[in-house]
Design a protein around this motif. Structure first.
Motif, PDB file in Angstrom:
ATOM      1  N   ARG A 421     -79.385  63.214 111.324  1.00  0.00           N
ATOM      2  CA  ARG A 421     -78.811  63.185 109.978  1.00  0.00           C
ATOM      3  C   ARG A 421     -78.594  61.748 109.497  1.00  0.00           C
ATOM      4  NH1 ARG A 421     -75.403  68.463 108.732  1.00  0.00           N
ATOM      5  NH2 ARG A 421     -76.288  69.888 110.257  1.00  0.00           N
ATOM      6  N   ASN A 510     -82.128  65.860 105.194  1.00  0.00           N
ATOM      7  CA  ASN A 510     -80.771  66.373 105.003  1.00  0.00           C
ATOM      8  C   ASN A 510     -80.664  67.426 103.908  1.00  0.00           C
ATOM      9  OD1 ASN A 510     -79.197  65.085 107.043  1.00  0.00           O
ATOM     10  ND2 ASN A 510     -79.468  63.147 105.974  1.00  0.00           N
ATOM     11  N   LEU A 513     -82.876  70.464 106.642  1.00  0.00           N
ATOM     12  CA  LEU A 513     -82.326  70.578 108.001  1.00  0.00           C
ATOM     13  C   LEU A 513     -83.270  71.317 108.961  1.00  0.00           C
ATOM     14  CD1 LEU A 513     -78.621  71.527 107.087  1.00  0.00           C
ATOM     15  CD2 LEU A 513     -79.588  69.244 107.357  1.00  0.00           C
ATOM     16  N   ASN A 527     -80.962  74.265 110.092  1.00  0.00           N
ATOM     17  CA  ASN A 527     -79.543  74.089 110.417  1.00  0.00           C
ATOM     18  C   ASN A 527     -79.191  74.657 111.796  1.00  0.00           C
ATOM     19  OD1 ASN A 527     -76.996  73.159 109.971  1.00  0.00           O
ATOM     20  ND2 ASN A 527     -76.631  74.357 108.117  1.00  0.00           N
TER      21      ASN A 527
END
Length: 542
Positions: A421, A510, A513, A527
């Protein structure tokens, strides 16, 4: 023998046609230091390739060179045999015994025979908690099949590689500087083996991955590789940098019977000791408070004083946030059960007393591992962490999965997730390909609570300590074939998914993800462990 490799090598002792390789014959190649004799050997899959073992990349770090940065390898006259595996660097076995030698700065070069060059190169750093490891651990066999030269590295470990007095007497990170020296040697010499110095990928597992992460940040390593592969380790991990390194150095002196507060006196004493004594007293170097913490490595890379030749002089998180890192493509990820390694080391699932001690002193055991600025913040975060994973007062054997998950996230998952990230925040950053390795087959051992630590390496390498061969049509065989292809694509093309690749692995950013979830199949998801990672990013931000 492939045309380019044959033209590059001086095959005086190995006269062959292009169609008939000469097994068990000598092959000569000339590097900057002199001429090496290697041999044609056969992989576990029956494929002939050329192997050079025990190639010196630096002078033996003995005598006055102990603890110091490596010096370039000396030249030699005539032909030097590179036919036998060198001794591993001096390291402990079960704490009180030792194996290896101080004279250990050698690497292996494994070259495909039937591939046209110049060939891409993978330089691999073994794991071992910064205390163990050897170039013999990672067999090149599967990458050889794909036309990749594999350079297997080894570097000083433990006190001999990472001791620091915290000043310019012994700045530290000698083992990290060994890796830099090895990569310089590769840049200077790999073309002689048919390799392309402009297509060098560096990688490693566990401590080797953490070392690779440091290489991406270290100015010393800038320009020595064009891509990186990390298996379960990041520089920003709680075990990625050691705090107060001089404390360990002076404790080592005391463990050997010498007490001083003077760095030069300590150095003179340690230079006079037998190398074996320097690596077999680690169990005396942690305080009782440190022993009570979650598994804490004795030796780790250190923040050096800002002196010439320093490997790292700032915390990795600071360097990443402020953009001081090499813009190279990266594959990085962790396993669903990386936390099984510290669970096993502390015997939490086998020793009820050890688990009860963790439950009784959870904050003291966990808070020092959290990257927050003050003790109060770390203690408050540890309480939140306990509630999030366990939700009740006493931690018991019934919490085994939660315990593995917590330690996976603490030491591996959160550091990787935070790193990708932070890197993605820089618009000029190279692509990062993020994965979760979650294959649960019996080939990798007990996967009840997750896929064991760094076992992605046992898929793409033929590991000395975990040799796995499988039917190519079996589930594990197909996993190996596909992972090796993706990793090889990355080594060759800087992306695991070049045009024509059936698996589309999108780089992380970002907004999406993306990560590749590797089980029996390969699925692009978003994610990773969302609830768990959200907790960390909100409560224990990098």
């Amino acid at each position: 023998m492939g045309t380019h490799v044959q033209m590059t090598m001086i095959a005086v002792a190995c006269v062959v046609s292009l169609l008939a390789p000469c097994l068990a014959q000598d092959v000569l190649v000339t590097v900057q230091q002199g001429t090496l004799r290697g041999a044609v050997v056969t992989s576990v899959l029956g494929t002939p390739y050329i192997s050079f073992k025990g190639v010196p990349y630096a002078q033996p770090p003995v005598g006055s060179l102990r603890f110091q940065a490596p010096q370039p390898a000396a030249s030699w006259e005539g032909v030097r045999d590179a036919l036998e595996q060198s001794e591993m660097c001096m390291q402990p076995v079960s704490g009180v015994y030792h194996v290896g030698s101080e004279d250990c700065l050698y690497l292996n070069v494994h070259v495909p025979m039937n591939a046209s060059g110049p060939l891409p190169v993978l330089a691999w750093i073994p794991g071992g908690g910064f205390t163990n490891g050897a170039s013999s651990f990672n067999g090149p066999d599967f990458f050889i099949e794909e036309g990749v030269i594999v350079v297997s590295l080894q570097q000083r470990v433990g006190a001999l590689g990472l001791l620091s007095t915290g000043d310019d007497v012994v700045p530290g990170n000698a083992g990290m500087k060994d890796i830099v020296m090895a990569l310089r040697w590769v840049q200077q010499n790999i073309a002689a083996f048919g390799g392309d110095p402009d297509r060098v990928t560096v990688g490693g597992e566990s401590a080797g991955a953490c070392s690779t992460s440091h290489l991406i940040i270290s100015p010393l390593a800038d320009g020595l590789f064009r891509a990186a592969i990390l298996h379960s380790g990041e520089a920003v991990s709680s075990w990625g940098v050691g705090a107060d390194p001089a404390v360990r150095a002076f404790r080592l002196g005391e463990a050997l019977g010498f007490s001083t507060n003077d760095s030069r006196e300590l150095l003179e004493f340690l230079l006079a000791q037998d190398a074996a004594d320097l690596v077999t007293h680690d169990d005396q170097l942690l305080s009782p408070e440190e022993e009570a913490q979650l598994p804490l490595l004795v030796w780790m890379p250190v923040i050096e004083p800002d002196v010439e030749g320093a490997f790292i002089t700032e915390w990795p998180a600071t360097a990443l946030k402020e953009g001081r890192f090499s813009r190279v493509p990266v594959i990085t990820g962790f396993t669903s059960g990386d936390g099984l390694e510290p669970v096993s080391r502390k015997q939490y699932l086998d020793d009820a007393a050890a688990l009860q001690q963790l439950s009784d002193s959870f904050v003291a055991a966990v808070s020092p591992q959290l990257h927050l600025p003050t003790p109060q913040q770390r203690e408050e975060a540890a309480l939140k962490l306990r509630d999030f994973y366990f939700g009740h007062e006493n931690i018991t054997a019934s919490d085994a999965q939660a315990l593995v998950d917590m330690l996976t996230d603490l030491g591996f998952g959160e550091p990787v997730d935070s790193t990708v990230r932070v890197v993605a925040n820089h618009t000029d950053a190279a692509p990062v390909y993020y994965y979760l390795f979650d294959y649960r087959g019996e080939e990798l051992g007990n996967t009840t609570y997750g896929t064991p630590h760094a076992t992605q390496s046992s898929v793409v390498f033929y590991l000395q300590y975990l040799p796995i061969l499988a039917d190519p049509e079996s589930t594990f065989g197909r996993l190996r074939s596909t992972m090796t292809r993706l990793w090889t694509n990355f080594i060759k093309y800087e992306t695991p998914s070049p045009e024509g690749e059936e698996i589309v692995w999108e780089p992380f950013d970002n907004s999406n993800l993306h990560y590749l979830h590797i089980t029996d199949t390969f699925e692009l998801k978003q994610n990773v462990y969302k609830e768990r990672m959200d907790f960390w990013h909100q409560n224990i931000p990098l």
